[in-house]
Scaffold this motif. Structure first.
Motif, mmCIF file in Angstrom:
data_model
loop_
_atom_site.group_PDB
_atom_site.id
_atom_site.type_symbol
_atom_site.label_atom_id
_atom_site.label_comp_id
_atom_site.label_asym_id
_atom_site.label_seq_id
_atom_site.Cartn_x
_atom_site.Cartn_y
_atom_site.Cartn_z
ATOM 1 N N VAL A 126 -5.997 12.232 -0.560
ATOM 2 C CA VAL A 126 -5.394 10.904 -0.710
ATOM 3 C C VAL A 126 -6.506 9.873 -0.710
ATOM 4 O O VAL A 126 -7.368 9.873 0.181
ATOM 5 C CB VAL A 126 -4.393 10.592 0.423
ATOM 6 C CG1 VAL A 126 -3.942 9.130 0.354
ATOM 7 C CG2 VAL A 126 -3.189 11.517 0.347
ATOM 8 N N ILE A 127 -6.490 8.989 -1.693
ATOM 9 C CA ILE A 127 -7.432 7.868 -1.769
ATOM 10 C C ILE A 127 -6.622 6.597 -1.544
ATOM 11 O O ILE A 127 -5.699 6.294 -2.311
ATOM 12 C CB ILE A 127 -8.132 7.798 -3.131
ATOM 13 C CG1 ILE A 127 -8.889 9.100 -3.412
ATOM 14 C CG2 ILE A 127 -9.087 6.607 -3.190
ATOM 15 C CD1 ILE A 127 -9.490 9.165 -4.812
ATOM 16 N N GLU A 128 -6.954 5.860 -0.475
ATOM 17 C CA GLU A 128 -6.191 4.639 -0.195
ATOM 18 C C GLU A 128 -7.009 3.622 0.595
ATOM 19 O O GLU A 128 -7.762 4.001 1.488
ATOM 20 C CB GLU A 128 -4.904 4.986 0.551
ATOM 21 C CG GLU A 128 -5.101 5.629 1.908
ATOM 22 C CD GLU A 128 -5.188 4.639 3.059
ATOM 23 O OE1 GLU A 128 -4.852 3.451 2.881
ATOM 24 O OE2 GLU A 128 -5.619 5.059 4.145
ATOM 25 N N PRO A 129 -6.912 2.349 0.204
ATOM 26 C CA PRO A 129 -6.232 1.879 -0.999
ATOM 27 C C PRO A 129 -7.098 2.133 -2.231
ATOM 28 O O PRO A 129 -8.282 1.741 -2.254
ATOM 29 C CB PRO A 129 -6.049 0.385 -0.744
ATOM 30 C CG PRO A 129 -7.183 0.027 0.181
ATOM 31 C CD PRO A 129 -7.447 1.237 1.027
ATOM 32 N N ALA A 130 -6.525 2.785 -3.211
ATOM 33 C CA ALA A 130 -7.296 3.154 -4.404
ATOM 34 C C ALA A 130 -7.822 1.938 -5.141
ATOM 35 O O ALA A 130 -8.863 2.001 -5.799
ATOM 36 C CB ALA A 130 -6.427 3.998 -5.339
ATOM 37 N N ASN A 131 -7.130 0.800 -5.012
ATOM 38 C CA ASN A 131 -7.582 -0.410 -5.705
ATOM 39 C C ASN A 131 -8.820 -1.028 -5.059
ATOM 40 O O ASN A 131 -9.336 -2.033 -5.538
ATOM 41 C CB ASN A 131 -6.463 -1.452 -5.748
ATOM 42 C CG ASN A 131 -5.778 -1.663 -4.429
ATOM 43 O OD1 ASN A 131 -4.770 -1.025 -4.148
ATOM 44 N ND2 ASN A 131 -6.310 -2.553 -3.592
ATOM 45 N N SER A 132 -9.312 -0.413 -3.961
ATOM 46 C CA SER A 132 -10.539 -0.902 -3.336
ATOM 47 C C SER A 132 -11.774 -0.129 -3.796
ATOM 48 O O SER A 132 -12.874 -0.372 -3.308
ATOM 49 C CB SER A 132 -10.432 -0.825 -1.812
ATOM 50 O OG SER A 132 -10.444 0.522 -1.377
ATOM 51 N N MET A 133 -11.601 0.815 -4.718
ATOM 52 C CA MET A 133 -12.755 1.550 -5.235
ATOM 53 C C MET A 133 -13.662 0.621 -6.039
ATOM 54 O O MET A 133 -13.190 -0.271 -6.745
ATOM 55 C CB MET A 133 -12.304 2.702 -6.142
ATOM 56 C CG MET A 133 -11.653 3.868 -5.443
ATOM 57 S SD MET A 133 -11.369 5.281 -6.559
ATOM 58 C CE MET A 133 -10.115 4.594 -7.660
ATOM 59 N N THR A 134 -14.955 0.833 -5.923
ATOM 60 C CA THR A 134 -15.878 0.115 -6.801
ATOM 61 C C THR A 134 -15.672 0.610 -8.221
ATOM 62 O O THR A 134 -15.059 1.661 -8.458
ATOM 63 C CB THR A 134 -17.336 0.350 -6.380
ATOM 64 O OG1 THR A 134 -17.644 1.745 -6.564
ATOM 65 C CG2 THR A 134 -17.562 -0.033 -4.917
ATOM 66 N N ILE A 135 -16.198 -0.129 -9.183
ATOM 67 C CA ILE A 135 -16.076 0.290 -10.579
ATOM 68 C C ILE A 135 -16.732 1.644 -10.788
ATOM 69 O O ILE A 135 -16.186 2.523 -11.467
ATOM 70 C CB ILE A 135 -16.704 -0.766 -11.509
ATOM 71 C CG1 ILE A 135 -15.905 -2.074 -11.429
ATOM 72 C CG2 ILE A 135 -16.750 -0.263 -12.942
ATOM 73 C CD1 ILE A 135 -16.502 -3.206 -12.239
ATOM 74 N N ARG A 147 -4.603 -10.920 -2.994
ATOM 75 C CA ARG A 147 -4.912 -9.736 -3.804
ATOM 76 C C ARG A 147 -6.367 -9.328 -3.654
ATOM 77 O O ARG A 147 -6.697 -8.148 -3.606
ATOM 78 C CB ARG A 147 -4.588 -10.016 -5.276
ATOM 79 C CG ARG A 147 -3.110 -9.987 -5.623
ATOM 80 C CD ARG A 147 -2.889 -9.916 -7.117
ATOM 81 N NE ARG A 147 -3.444 -11.062 -7.814
ATOM 82 C CZ ARG A 147 -2.773 -12.183 -8.069
ATOM 83 N NH1 ARG A 147 -1.516 -12.299 -7.653
ATOM 84 N NH2 ARG A 147 -3.330 -13.191 -8.718
ATOM 85 N N ARG A 148 -7.238 -10.312 -3.592
ATOM 86 C CA ARG A 148 -8.663 -10.002 -3.467
ATOM 87 C C ARG A 148 -9.038 -9.623 -2.045
ATOM 88 O O ARG A 148 -9.996 -8.897 -1.814
ATOM 89 C CB ARG A 148 -9.490 -11.210 -3.924
ATOM 90 C CG ARG A 148 -9.286 -11.550 -5.403
ATOM 91 C CD ARG A 148 -10.124 -12.736 -5.823
ATOM 92 N NE ARG A 148 -11.547 -12.429 -5.761
ATOM 93 C CZ ARG A 148 -12.502 -13.313 -6.027
ATOM 94 N NH1 ARG A 148 -12.173 -14.546 -6.363
ATOM 95 N NH2 ARG A 148 -13.765 -12.971 -5.956
ATOM 96 N N GLY A 149 -8.243 -10.087 -1.064
ATOM 97 C CA GLY A 149 -8.507 -9.760 0.327
ATOM 98 C C GLY A 149 -9.849 -10.294 0.779
ATOM 99 O O GLY A 149 -10.347 -11.310 0.289
ATOM 100 N N ALA A 150 -10.431 -9.577 1.740
ATOM 101 C CA ALA A 150 -11.704 -10.023 2.310
ATOM 102 C C ALA A 150 -12.888 -9.341 1.650
ATOM 103 O O ALA A 150 -14.013 -9.415 2.138
ATOM 104 C CB ALA A 150 -11.716 -9.751 3.806
#
Length: 317
Positions: A103-112, A282-285
């Motif tokens: 499980v990868i979470e949060p996946a939207n926090s991965m670098t490019i 959405r961008r968070g910290a």
């Protein structure tokens, strides 16, 4: 968690028919149970029978065939090194013979770079491997990643049934309704607010916004106090207050008790400010200076949001 039952049933049927995709993306707002659903699916896939429903972190500690990838404590994003290590681990043989899961979470926090590295694993998965991505914001995931997954989008349940769920959990009806308002209707997030006695703190932020509009408080003094609080909770409170302003202006029957109707606020300014709050959330910290953001979010209320619409009172962080 009644709102997850349809998705659970669909996943269970696919698993029973050996039709489950090797890559699953569970998406939705925070507080809807995405991580709990991912943990349940891992247990089903690895044929575990955990009556205590362990968390992803606990699963990672207990099961040799499971990998949990999250943001390290000293970092703000999931790195390419973490994804490369995961890909290498998934090529190894299963310890229990029942496959491997991650499980990868949060996946939207991965670098490019991390997201690009994951593509090869998504395209050429190792045998008997289930990869689950949990995302709070799918828009921050590359389309190339999303297109290679089976997407299960969780929806916010109706407020009346969420209120009843919280009441059945032992919370007062009035508190349940207010907590859901602060959390955009997310039941688990509302439950956490109530369990941690955080509702009063959020209401305090709303009261400080009123003090800013009345001129009883200065923006820097208020934002200074906000810095001592959880950043995400402050944003929840500001979103709730701004939505209340909009409701009172356009649909007073929806939230007539909020009390903001006595202030003259241009709804265009309110919508613009709300968009700013949501963009920051959405961008968070990860990519913003939170102290600067809180200063800038407090200041417009001293002018009752005047100037937000034409860009004079807000900025991108």
């Amino acid at each position: 968690m009644f709102w997850l039952e349809d998705t659970r049933a669909k996943l269970a049927a696919q698993l029973a028919d050996d039709a489950l995709s090797h890559a699953v993306l569970i998406a939705g707002a925070q507080g809807l149970g995405k991580r709990q659903l991912a943990g349940w699916l891992v247990g089903q896939y690895l044929r575990r029978d955990d009556s205590d429903e362990p968390t992803l972190v606990q699963l990672n500690e207990r099961h040799a065939d499971f990998r949990h990838i999250g943001i390290p404590e000293d970092k703000k994003q999931i790195s390419v090194e973490q994804i490369r290590d995961l890909s290498a681990a998934l090529t190894l043989s299963s310890h229990g013979g029942g496959g491997k899961a991650a499980v990868i979470e949060p996946a939207n926090s991965m670098t490019i770079a991390a997201a690009n590295s994951l593509l090869k694993t998504l395209e050429e998965p190792a045998g008997d491997t289930l990869l689950i991505l949990v995302a709070d914001d799918v828009s921050r995931l590359p389309a190339t990643v999303v297109s290679r997954c089976s997407v299960y989008a969780l929806r916010t349940p109706e407020e009346r049934v969420s209120v009843q769920w919280l009441v059945d959990s032992g919370y007062a009806l009035s508190d349940a309704s207010v907590a859901l308002g602060f959390t955009s209707g997310a039941p688990l997030k509302a439950q956490a607010l109530l369990a941690n006695d955080a509702l009063a703190g959020l209401q305090g932020i709303a009261d400080e916004v009123v003090a800013l509009m009345d001129g009883r408080e200065g923006a820097m003094a208020v934002s200074g106090r906000w810095r001592k609080l959880d950043f995400a909770l402050v944003l929840d409170a500001l979103r709730y207050v701004t939505q209340s302003v909009i409701y009172d202006a356009l649909a007073p029957e929806v939230r007539s008790e909020s009390g903001f109707s006595r202030y003259v606020i241009d709804t265009r300014d309110a919508f613009c400010y709300l968009d700013t709050v949501l963009r920051v959330a959405r961008r968070g910290a990860v990519a913003i200076n939170t102290d600067m953001a809180l200063d800038a979010l407090a200041l417009p209320w001293t002018q009752r949001l005047q100037g937000c619409f034409d860009g004079r009172a807000t900025s991108d962080f």
